[in-house]
Design a protein around this motif. Structure first.
Motif: not given
Ligand code: FES
Ligand code: FES
Length: 195
Positions: A75, A58-63, A73, A52-56
């Motif tokens: 992104c 490196g802060s959320c880990g969704a990717c 990560v 998933k694309k969250g923060c882009t």
């Molecule tokens: S989209 Fe948040 S860490 Fe990659």
């Protein structure tokens, strides 16, 4: 009246970068913009939208995906840096129609609500278990601190990782101590590394 000066800098096109990426065991020969991230390549070129694309940033880990078995990560990784390497995404975990033990544990433990963070949480969990780091709740909390969950499903995520890793629950949980369970729910922020 003075007209704004037109830029004389000619538009340039950046030559495509050719690379081979093996994703979930399948080799792909690609020609990409050298600035393309691994995340965008997976989602937009290979149509693997599990990461998933969250923060882009490196802060959320969704990717989170595995690159040569290591958690990254995606992104923050350039696809060009993955030439000749192996990527595993959430789509590549199940085998022979059977869920990966971590996927099954997330279902068993009700470890998600909206599910947006779940692919990244599962890929991180697979990585940390493979590294032998799922020793106890504190270690799991610590190691998943880069994976945020806006729904706050942290206690169940930790329980799922424990189940998949075969780690016994803490004594307080076995006794069904409701005060400790409530405290565990309130400390979900520990997984996020603060906040
Ligand atoms: S989209 Fe948040 S860490 Fe990659
Ligand atoms: S389950 Fe919704 S963000 Fe984690």
């Amino acid at each position: 009246m003075l007209q704004p000066r037109r830029s004389r800098v000619p538009e340039t096109t950046i030559p495509a970068y050719s690379l081979r990426l093996t994703v979930n065991g399948e080799a792909h020969d690609l020609a990409l913009d050298p600035r393309a991230t691994l995340l965008d390549t997976l989602r937009d070129r290979l149509r693997l939208t599990g990461a998933k694309k969250g923060c882009t940033h490196g802060s959320c880990g969704a990717c989170t995906v595995l690159l040569d078995g290591q958690r990254v990560v995606s992104c923050l990784v350039l696809a060009a840096a993955c030439d000749g390497r192996e990527v595993t995404t959430i789509e590549g975990l199940a085998t022979g129609g059977r869920l990966h033990p971590v996927q099954q544990a997330f279902l068993d433990q009700d470890a998600f609500q909206c599910g947006y963070c779940t692919p990244g949480q599962i890929m991180s969990a697979v990585g940390l278990i493979a590294e032998g780091r799922a020793r106890d709740d504190a270690a799991i909390h610590d190691d998943l601190s880069g994976n945020l969950c806006r729904c706050g499903a942290y206690p169940n995520i930790v329980a799922a990782v424990r189940q998949a890793a075969g780690v016994a629950p803490p004594e307080s949980e076995v006794r069904g101590d409701s005060r400790v369970r409530a405290a565990a729910g309130a400390t979900g922020g520990a997984i996020r590394g603060g906040a």
